[in-house]
Design an enzyme around this catalytic site. Structure first.
Site, PDB file in Angstrom:
ATOM      1  N   ASN A 142       0.871  -1.182   0.000  1.00 52.25           N
ATOM      2  CA  ASN A 142       0.000   0.000   0.000  1.00 52.25           C
ATOM      3  C   ASN A 142       0.902   1.224   0.000  1.00 52.25           C
ATOM      4  O   ASN A 142       1.485   1.574   1.020  1.00 52.25           O
ATOM      5  CB  ASN A 142      -0.897  -0.033   1.251  1.00 52.25           C
ATOM      6  CG  ASN A 142      -1.796   1.188   1.333  1.00 52.25           C
ATOM      7  OD1 ASN A 142      -1.895   1.958   0.386  1.00 52.25           O
ATOM      8  ND2 ASN A 142      -2.454   1.355   2.470  1.00 52.25           N
ATOM      9  N   TRP A 143       1.000   1.865  -1.160  1.00 52.83           N
ATOM     10  CA  TRP A 143       1.930   2.989  -1.290  1.00 52.83           C
ATOM     11  C   TRP A 143       1.344   4.302  -0.786  1.00 52.83           C
ATOM     12  O   TRP A 143       2.029   5.322  -0.773  1.00 52.83           O
ATOM     13  CB  TRP A 143       2.381   3.125  -2.751  1.00 52.83           C
ATOM     14  CG  TRP A 143       3.374   2.068  -3.144  1.00 52.83           C
ATOM     15  CD1 TRP A 143       4.035   1.223  -2.296  1.00 52.83           C
ATOM     16  CD2 TRP A 143       3.844   1.749  -4.459  1.00 52.83           C
ATOM     17  NE1 TRP A 143       4.872   0.403  -2.998  1.00 52.83           N
ATOM     18  CE2 TRP A 143       4.781   0.704  -4.329  1.00 52.83           C
ATOM     19  CE3 TRP A 143       3.555   2.242  -5.733  1.00 52.83           C
ATOM     20  CZ2 TRP A 143       5.430   0.141  -5.425  1.00 52.83           C
ATOM     21  CZ3 TRP A 143       4.204   1.689  -6.821  1.00 52.83           C
ATOM     22  CH2 TRP A 143       5.131   0.653  -6.670  1.00 52.83           C
ATOM     23  N   LYS A 144       0.055   4.292  -0.464  1.00 52.10           N
ATOM     24  CA  LYS A 144      -0.617   5.489   0.069  1.00 52.10           C
ATOM     25  C   LYS A 144      -0.320   6.703  -0.836  1.00 52.10           C
ATOM     26  O   LYS A 144      -0.170   6.532  -2.036  1.00 52.10           O
ATOM     27  CB  LYS A 144      -0.192   5.717   1.521  1.00 52.10           C
ATOM     28  CG  LYS A 144      -0.347   4.444   2.363  1.00 52.10           C
ATOM     29  CD  LYS A 144      -0.113   4.627   3.819  1.00 52.10           C
ATOM     30  CE  LYS A 144      -0.261   3.289   4.520  1.00 52.10           C
ATOM     31  NZ  LYS A 144      -0.121   3.369   5.959  1.00 52.10           N
ATOM     32  N   HIS A 174      -9.541   0.915   4.973  1.00 56.93           N
ATOM     33  CA  HIS A 174      -8.270   1.211   5.642  1.00 56.93           C
ATOM     34  C   HIS A 174      -8.517   2.228   6.766  1.00 56.93           C
ATOM     35  O   HIS A 174      -9.314   3.151   6.614  1.00 56.93           O
ATOM     36  CB  HIS A 174      -7.256   1.763   4.627  1.00 56.93           C
ATOM     37  CG  HIS A 174      -5.871   1.795   5.187  1.00 56.93           C
ATOM     38  ND1 HIS A 174      -5.452   2.781   6.050  1.00 56.93           N
ATOM     39  CD2 HIS A 174      -4.824   0.945   5.046  1.00 56.93           C
ATOM     40  CE1 HIS A 174      -4.202   2.532   6.404  1.00 56.93           C
ATOM     41  NE2 HIS A 174      -3.800   1.423   5.814  1.00 56.93           N
ATOM     42  N   GLU A 234      -6.886   4.669   7.812  1.00 56.20           N
ATOM     43  CA  GLU A 234      -6.646   6.083   7.469  1.00 56.20           C
ATOM     44  C   GLU A 234      -7.872   6.685   6.796  1.00 56.20           C
ATOM     45  O   GLU A 234      -8.197   7.846   7.001  1.00 56.20           O
ATOM     46  CB  GLU A 234      -5.401   6.211   6.580  1.00 56.20           C
ATOM     47  CG  GLU A 234      -4.132   6.025   7.394  1.00 56.20           C
ATOM     48  CD  GLU A 234      -2.948   5.503   6.610  1.00 56.20           C
ATOM     49  OE1 GLU A 234      -2.983   5.525   5.368  1.00 56.20           O
ATOM     50  OE2 GLU A 234      -1.976   5.065   7.253  1.00 56.20           O
ATOM     51  N   GLU A 281      -5.472  -5.292  10.615  1.00 55.23           N
ATOM     52  CA  GLU A 281      -4.480  -4.255  10.890  1.00 55.23           C
ATOM     53  C   GLU A 281      -4.827  -3.528  12.188  1.00 55.23           C
ATOM     54  O   GLU A 281      -5.689  -2.635  12.188  1.00 55.23           O
ATOM     55  CB  GLU A 281      -4.473  -3.222   9.755  1.00 55.23           C
ATOM     56  CG  GLU A 281      -4.150  -3.784   8.394  1.00 55.23           C
ATOM     57  CD  GLU A 281      -3.617  -2.693   7.475  1.00 55.23           C
ATOM     58  OE1 GLU A 281      -2.465  -2.769   7.107  1.00 55.23           O
ATOM     59  OE2 GLU A 281      -4.371  -1.752   7.165  1.00 55.23           O
ATOM     60  N   GLY A 318       2.099   2.212  10.873  1.00 59.15           N
ATOM     61  CA  GLY A 318       3.053   3.313  10.743  1.00 59.15           C
ATOM     62  C   GLY A 318       3.734   3.730  12.033  1.00 59.15           C
ATOM     63  O   GLY A 318       4.376   4.778  12.089  1.00 59.15           O
ATOM     64  N   SER A 333       3.172  -2.071  10.489  1.00 60.80           N
ATOM     65  CA  SER A 333       4.616  -2.051  10.776  1.00 60.80           C
ATOM     66  C   SER A 333       5.339  -3.353  10.436  1.00 60.80           C
ATOM     67  O   SER A 333       6.260  -3.756  11.153  1.00 60.80           O
ATOM     68  CB  SER A 333       4.860  -1.665  12.240  1.00 60.80           C
ATOM     69  OG  SER A 333       4.428  -0.348  12.466  1.00 60.80           O
ATOM     70  N   GLY A 349       2.953  -1.166   4.345  1.00 62.98           N
ATOM     71  CA  GLY A 349       2.951   0.265   4.035  1.00 62.98           C
ATOM     72  C   GLY A 349       4.374   0.763   3.837  1.00 62.98           C
ATOM     73  O   GLY A 349       4.972   0.583   2.775  1.00 62.98           O
TER      74      GLY A 349
HETATM   75  P1  PGA Z   1       2.703   0.286   7.716  1.00 63.30           P
HETATM   76  O1  PGA Z   1       1.291   0.502   7.015  1.00 63.30           O
HETATM   77  O2  PGA Z   1       3.304  -0.955   7.181  1.00 63.30           O
HETATM   78  O3  PGA Z   1       3.489   1.514   7.369  1.00 63.30           O
HETATM   79  O4  PGA Z   1       2.443   0.192   9.191  1.00 63.30           O
HETATM   80  C1  PGA Z   1       0.430  -0.580   6.851  1.00 63.30           C
HETATM   81  C2  PGA Z   1      -0.859  -0.098   6.267  1.00 63.30           C
HETATM   82  O5  PGA Z   1      -1.237   1.046   6.478  1.00 63.30           O
HETATM   83  O6  PGA Z   1      -1.556  -0.852   5.581  1.00 63.30           O
END
Ligand code: PGA
Length: 255
Positions: free
Chosen positions: A9-11, A100, A102, A172, A178, A218, A239
């Site tokens: 997931n490159w966001k 997600h 976010e 998650e 993150g 993470s 991520g």
């Molecule tokens: P992260 O993000 O690996 O940076 O914790 C995971 C995600 O948001 O799917």
């Protein structure tokens, strides 16, 4: 053995150059590493909207798939700035990430809105990577299991058995995304097993055995192996570590 699924997931990070460069590098690696190919992992990459089309062209005919990071909950209309499932399908995109944390947090996506998005995605034959996870507060009060159950009951569990085939579940824990903090591996296994059991109770053993439940939060090249060793962990949603080609390749190799 079930194929592991590794999702990047490159966001809102990579631009056109980063996206195309990374994908070409990844393909080069796959062409050289026959061993990896033999393992048949499924790789899904989620770039930003403007680069979905070119990304899809680059990976055409390979074991790498492209996903969008979101869709709108309507198919078309006066929704300035939004992108619909129909538009994604028109450029050959077959996967989308929904739910997600976010999006739930910054864009107020409730389970009700997510259910609308699920309907639209399924109607347009998009496969869904559906994210669920508990907050730190829920975890501290030992409410993580009930929180996950509620998220499933208000969204995916409204779908039919046939529709369930189109889902990958991403567990998650919100507090792990993150932050560099991760749950103990056995806790992740326990949660994945719990989620599988909920699927079994709702849809039966065939469905619960078959559904992929990946872990996200993470994941790094250092901790991924332990996550992937857990019986009910069918892969990872990555991520930060997916933005570095070497780290991401290490994660693929470990899966
Ligand atoms: P992260 O993000 O690996 O940076 O914790 C995971 C995600 O948001 O799917």
């Amino acid at each position: 053995m079930k194929k592991k699924i590794i999702i990047a997931n490159w966001k809102m990070n990579y631009n056109f150059y980063d996206t195309t460069h990374f994908l070409r590098h990844l393909l080069k690696f796959f062409n050289h590493e026959k061993e990896i190919e033999k393992n048949h992992q499924k790789i899904i990459i989620a770039p930003s909207y403007p680069f979905l089309h070119i990304s899809n062209q680059i990976v055409q005919g390979t074991n790498i798939h492209i996903a969008a990071q979101n869709i709108h909950d309507m198919e078309k209309g006066s929704y300035t700035g939004e992108v619909s499932a129909i538009m994604l399908k028109s450029i050959g995109i077959n996967n989308v990430i929904l739910g997600h944390s976010e999006r739930r947090t910054y864009f107020n996506e409730t389970n009700k809105i997510l259910l609308e998005k699920i309907y639209i995605a399924l109607k347009n034959r998009l496969k869904i990577i559906f994210c669920i996870g508990e907050t730190l507060n829920e975890r501290n009060n030992n409410k993580q299991f009930i929180s996950i159950q509620k998220q499933l009951e208000q969204t995916i569990f409204i779908c039919s058995v046939k529709e369930i085939e189109n889902f990958i579940i991403a567990y998650e824990p919100i507090w792990a995304i993150g932050t560099g903090e991760v749950p103990y591996y056995h806790e992740v296994q326990k949660m994945h097993n719990h989620i599988r059991l909920l699927f079994k109770n709702k849809y039966g053993k065939f469905v619960s055995d078959k559904i992929h439940i990946v872990y996200g939060g993470s994941i790094t090249e250092l901790n991924c192996k332990e996550f992937f060793k857990q019986k009910d962990v069918d892969g990872g949603l990555v991520g930060n570590s997916s933005l570095n080609i070497n780290k991401f390749l290490s994660i693929i190799k470990a899966s």
